[in-house]
Write a protein that holds these residues in place. Sequence first.
Motif, PDB file in Angstrom:
ATOM      1  N   THR A 126       0.859  -1.182   0.000  1.00 56.22           N
ATOM      2  CA  THR A 126       0.000   0.000   0.000  1.00 56.22           C
ATOM      3  C   THR A 126       0.891   1.225   0.000  1.00 56.22           C
ATOM      4  O   THR A 126       2.102   1.137   0.168  1.00 56.22           O
ATOM      5  CB  THR A 126      -0.911   0.032   1.236  1.00 56.22           C
ATOM      6  N   LEU A 127       0.301   2.387  -0.164  1.00 56.56           N
ATOM      7  CA  LEU A 127       1.084   3.623  -0.126  1.00 56.56           C
ATOM      8  C   LEU A 127       1.724   3.825   1.238  1.00 56.56           C
ATOM      9  O   LEU A 127       2.814   4.396   1.344  1.00 56.56           O
ATOM     10  CB  LEU A 127       0.202   4.822  -0.480  1.00 56.56           C
ATOM     11  N   ASP A 128       1.057   3.355   2.308  1.00 54.51           N
ATOM     12  CA  ASP A 128       1.617   3.485   3.660  1.00 54.51           C
ATOM     13  C   ASP A 128       2.675   2.422   3.931  1.00 54.51           C
ATOM     14  O   ASP A 128       3.638   2.681   4.657  1.00 54.51           O
ATOM     15  CB  ASP A 128       0.505   3.374   4.710  1.00 54.51           C
ATOM     16  N   GLN A 129       2.499   1.238   3.364  1.00 56.40           N
ATOM     17  CA  GLN A 129       3.437   0.134   3.566  1.00 56.40           C
ATOM     18  C   GLN A 129       3.780  -0.483   2.211  1.00 56.40           C
ATOM     19  O   GLN A 129       3.333  -1.568   1.856  1.00 56.40           O
ATOM     20  CB  GLN A 129       2.840  -0.930   4.491  1.00 56.40           C
ATOM     21  N   PRO A 130       4.602   0.216   1.428  1.00 52.80           N
ATOM     22  CA  PRO A 130       4.867  -0.231   0.055  1.00 52.80           C
ATOM     23  C   PRO A 130       5.678  -1.510  -0.051  1.00 52.80           C
ATOM     24  O   PRO A 130       5.714  -2.121  -1.124  1.00 52.80           O
ATOM     25  CB  PRO A 130       5.621   0.955  -0.558  1.00 52.80           C
ATOM     26  N   PHE A 131       6.353  -1.931   1.031  1.00 51.72           N
ATOM     27  CA  PHE A 131       7.171  -3.148   0.966  1.00 51.72           C
ATOM     28  C   PHE A 131       6.506  -4.341   1.659  1.00 51.72           C
ATOM     29  O   PHE A 131       7.124  -5.392   1.803  1.00 51.72           O
ATOM     30  CB  PHE A 131       8.554  -2.879   1.563  1.00 51.72           C
ATOM     31  N   ALA A 132       5.243  -4.181   2.078  1.00 51.61           N
ATOM     32  CA  ALA A 132       4.526  -5.293   2.700  1.00 51.61           C
ATOM     33  C   ALA A 132       4.371  -6.426   1.689  1.00 51.61           C
ATOM     34  O   ALA A 132       4.094  -6.204   0.511  1.00 51.61           O
ATOM     35  CB  ALA A 132       3.159  -4.826   3.183  1.00 51.61           C
ATOM     36  N   GLY A 133       4.566  -7.657   2.151  1.00 52.26           N
ATOM     37  CA  GLY A 133       4.453  -8.808   1.270  1.00 52.26           C
ATOM     38  C   GLY A 133       5.698  -9.092   0.464  1.00 52.26           C
ATOM     39  O   GLY A 133       5.681  -9.933  -0.434  1.00 52.26           O
ATOM     40  N   SER A 134       6.794  -8.418   0.797  1.00 50.11           N
ATOM     41  CA  SER A 134       8.047  -8.588   0.070  1.00 50.11           C
ATOM     42  C   SER A 134       9.176  -8.891   1.053  1.00 50.11           C
ATOM     43  O   SER A 134       9.202  -8.347   2.158  1.00 50.11           O
ATOM     44  CB  SER A 134       8.387  -7.302  -0.699  1.00 50.11           C
ATOM     45  N   PRO A 135      10.133  -9.748   0.669  1.00 49.66           N
ATOM     46  CA  PRO A 135      11.309  -9.943   1.534  1.00 49.66           C
ATOM     47  C   PRO A 135      12.054  -8.636   1.794  1.00 49.66           C
ATOM     48  O   PRO A 135      12.763  -8.511   2.788  1.00 49.66           O
ATOM     49  CB  PRO A 135      12.171 -10.920   0.737  1.00 49.66           C
ATOM     50  N   ALA A 136      11.864  -7.660   0.906  1.00 52.58           N
ATOM     51  CA  ALA A 136      12.542  -6.372   1.076  1.00 52.58           C
ATOM     52  C   ALA A 136      12.096  -5.625   2.317  1.00 52.58           C
ATOM     53  O   ALA A 136      12.789  -4.694   2.756  1.00 52.58           O
ATOM     54  CB  ALA A 136      12.323  -5.495  -0.160  1.00 52.58           C
ATOM     55  N   ALA A 137      10.955  -6.020   2.890  1.00 55.09           N
ATOM     56  CA  ALA A 137      10.503  -5.364   4.121  1.00 55.09           C
ATOM     57  C   ALA A 137      11.542  -5.510   5.225  1.00 55.09           C
ATOM     58  O   ALA A 137      11.617  -4.687   6.140  1.00 55.09           O
ATOM     59  CB  ALA A 137       9.165  -5.944   4.571  1.00 55.09           C
ATOM     60  N   ARG A 138      12.379  -6.525   5.133  1.00 55.77           N
ATOM     61  CA  ARG A 138      13.403  -6.757   6.150  1.00 55.77           C
ATOM     62  C   ARG A 138      14.774  -6.240   5.712  1.00 55.77           C
ATOM     63  O   ARG A 138      15.749  -6.379   6.447  1.00 55.77           O
ATOM     64  CB  ARG A 138      13.483  -8.245   6.475  1.00 55.77           C
ATOM     65  N   TYR A 139      14.856  -5.668   4.514  1.00 52.07           N
ATOM     66  CA  TYR A 139      16.118  -5.092   4.068  1.00 52.07           C
ATOM     67  C   TYR A 139      16.382  -3.788   4.822  1.00 52.07           C
ATOM     68  O   TYR A 139      15.472  -3.163   5.365  1.00 52.07           O
ATOM     69  CB  TYR A 139      16.078  -4.787   2.566  1.00 52.07           C
ATOM     70  N   ALA A 140      17.617  -3.365   4.794  1.00 51.70           N
ATOM     71  CA  ALA A 140      17.975  -2.091   5.420  1.00 51.70           C
ATOM     72  C   ALA A 140      17.478  -0.935   4.552  1.00 51.70           C
ATOM     73  O   ALA A 140      17.159  -1.105   3.374  1.00 51.70           O
ATOM     74  CB  ALA A 140      19.489  -2.000   5.604  1.00 51.70           C
ATOM     75  N   ASP A 141      17.420   0.231   5.156  1.00 52.37           N
ATOM     76  CA  ASP A 141      16.991   1.433   4.441  1.00 52.37           C
ATOM     77  C   ASP A 141      18.177   2.116   3.790  1.00 52.37           C
ATOM     78  O   ASP A 141      19.102   2.577   4.478  1.00 52.37           O
ATOM     79  CB  ASP A 141      16.308   2.412   5.389  1.00 52.37           C
ATOM     80  N   GLY A 142      18.163   2.187   2.464  1.00 55.48           N
ATOM     81  CA  GLY A 142      19.142   2.967   1.730  1.00 55.48           C
ATOM     82  C   GLY A 142      20.577   2.580   1.980  1.00 55.48           C
ATOM     83  O   GLY A 142      20.954   1.407   2.010  1.00 55.48           O
ATOM     84  N   ALA A 143      21.405   3.611   2.200  1.00 58.47           N
ATOM     85  CA  ALA A 143      22.848   3.424   2.344  1.00 58.47           C
ATOM     86  C   ALA A 143      23.212   2.606   3.576  1.00 58.47           C
ATOM     87  O   ALA A 143      24.318   2.052   3.637  1.00 58.47           O
ATOM     88  CB  ALA A 143      23.543   4.782   2.393  1.00 58.47           C
ATOM     89  N   ALA A 144      22.288   2.494   4.550  1.00 59.90           N
ATOM     90  CA  ALA A 144      22.570   1.689   5.744  1.00 59.90           C
ATOM     91  C   ALA A 144      22.765   0.221   5.395  1.00 59.90           C
ATOM     92  O   ALA A 144      23.361  -0.531   6.164  1.00 59.90           O
ATOM     93  CB  ALA A 144      21.447   1.846   6.763  1.00 59.90           C
ATOM     94  N   GLY A 145      22.265  -0.196   4.220  1.00 57.92           N
ATOM     95  CA  GLY A 145      22.420  -1.571   3.808  1.00 57.92           C
ATOM     96  C   GLY A 145      23.745  -1.873   3.140  1.00 57.92           C
ATOM     97  O   GLY A 145      24.038  -3.035   2.829  1.00 57.92           O
ATOM     98  N   ILE A 146      24.555  -0.847   2.909  1.00 59.51           N
ATOM     99  CA  ILE A 146      25.869  -1.042   2.295  1.00 59.51           C
ATOM    100  C   ILE A 146      26.916  -0.941   3.397  1.00 59.51           C
ATOM    101  O   ILE A 146      27.350   0.156   3.779  1.00 59.51           O
ATOM    102  CB  ILE A 146      26.132  -0.001   1.189  1.00 59.51           C
ATOM    103  N   VAL A 147      27.300  -2.080   3.919  1.00 62.51           N
ATOM    104  CA  VAL A 147      28.230  -2.140   5.045  1.00 62.51           C
ATOM    105  C   VAL A 147      29.621  -2.502   4.514  1.00 62.51           C
ATOM    106  O   VAL A 147      29.786  -3.509   3.825  1.00 62.51           O
ATOM    107  CB  VAL A 147      27.771  -3.178   6.084  1.00 62.51           C
ATOM    108  N   LEU A 148      30.597  -1.690   4.840  1.00 61.17           N
ATOM    109  CA  LEU A 148      31.950  -1.900   4.322  1.00 61.17           C
ATOM    110  C   LEU A 148      32.713  -2.913   5.175  1.00 61.17           C
ATOM    111  O   LEU A 148      32.617  -2.897   6.410  1.00 61.17           O
ATOM    112  CB  LEU A 148      32.722  -0.584   4.303  1.00 61.17           C
ATOM    113  N   PRO A 149      33.470  -3.780   4.529  1.00 64.93           N
ATOM    114  CA  PRO A 149      34.336  -4.683   5.301  1.00 64.93           C
ATOM    115  C   PRO A 149      35.516  -3.914   5.885  1.00 64.93           C
ATOM    116  O   PRO A 149      35.826  -2.799   5.447  1.00 64.93           O
ATOM    117  CB  PRO A 149      34.798  -5.691   4.243  1.00 64.93           C
ATOM    118  N   GLU A 150      36.161  -4.492   6.857  1.00 62.77           N
ATOM    119  CA  GLU A 150      37.322  -3.836   7.451  1.00 62.77           C
ATOM    120  C   GLU A 150      38.484  -3.859   6.459  1.00 62.77           C
ATOM    121  O   GLU A 150      38.817  -4.905   5.896  1.00 62.77           O
ATOM    122  CB  GLU A 150      37.727  -4.551   8.737  1.00 62.77           C
ATOM    123  N   ALA A 151      39.076  -2.704   6.235  1.00 60.37           N
ATOM    124  CA  ALA A 151      40.157  -2.589   5.257  1.00 60.37           C
ATOM    125  C   ALA A 151      41.450  -3.208   5.784  1.00 60.37           C
ATOM    126  O   ALA A 151      41.733  -3.161   6.988  1.00 60.37           O
ATOM    127  CB  ALA A 151      40.398  -1.119   4.912  1.00 60.37           C
TER     128      ALA A 151
END
Length: 379
Positions: free
Chosen positions: A142-167
């Motif tokens: 729905t417009l209020d919950q656009p990711f309902a019914g998708s595995p993406a509902a448990r994905y991180a939001d935006g850039a927070a999902g790009i986690v860098l490994p230790e250099a």
Amino acid sequence: MAEKPSGEPRGSEDPKDFADDVWEKFVRDSELGIGTSDAPKEPSARARMVTERLRQQDARGETPPGWRTGPDLQGMGGRPARRRKLWAIIGVPVVLALALVAMKPSLLPGDPFGTGAESAAPLPEETAPPSTAPSAAPGTPTLDQPFAGSPAARYADGAAGIVLPEAKPVGSFGKGEVDRALKQTKALLVDANLDRKTLLGGTPETVLGILDPKQPRMLSDVRSGLRKPDKENDPLVLFSRFDKDEARLVGDVVKTHGRMTFEPGENGSVVVHADYTFVYAVAPADSDSTEVARVIMRRIIETELADPARVQVTPGKLLVARSERDLANVACDVHDGYIHPDFDSGINQGPAPTGPMIDPYDRSRDIQDSDTCGTVSRT
């Protein structure tokens, strides 16, 4: 009748002073009123026995409390009044809160009703390729919950999902240089796939500043594709872009999940491997439409930090060694530089899919660019 002296008090009349008929009526009325009058009555024998027994128990200290005074109205009778007052203070807000939750269960933390709401626990960071596709997720977007019914509902939001490994140091590059290459790769992914200006058709300036101008045809092809997109120079190779006259983004969140690793490359270089899935919630550009669709873009990109002492490159800039994409739930065979969501209403309906059915959320499979447009098992 003779008048009494004024000094004699009233009510002292002698019965003989009344007429006979008046006196008889007074006596008769008095006798009739005895049964209903409030005058004290002689207690019965049983009442006298009960009273005497209670008096004796009271003298011995055996009388139950309150037999004379009745219940403790101050100690007991006051509680219901306080409870009624407490309910007025607490109960009304509780009823209002329950009504609000009934209309919008998403206000509750977690997913207490099993609705598949987007507040489900987030996925842990992906540190290795998964072995299976994610399980089904109940719910309807729905417009209020656009990711309902998708595995993406448990994905991180935006850039927070790009986690860098230790250099760590690699080849001729120290830890600081490797860390910079990782951060540049993340900046490239963010600008190309998450930046709102880029998503709405703008030019991703950050990406253009990260890429090495000495890499043959890379920058020239990218600029050409942005300027005049076609099948040979398609900006979607690197960027996610929507035609704002055709589709609008729902909310401010793009769901992100994947992993980043690095390893030594040829000639002492550092190769950064990024594999991420970006899920976009979109709706038709018509602001009155409530239809919601999801576009799933999985990107595998490899950037390379080459050694200027061995290869002709610009120090501190990145080469693109690999770039592949898997784009799902979109119109097929359109090469105008934009993503065209496949809405259920039939907007942007392209040719019928001809490829095999795929699960766009299955990150256990590898991908390859292909002109074949497949059917998706879920969005």
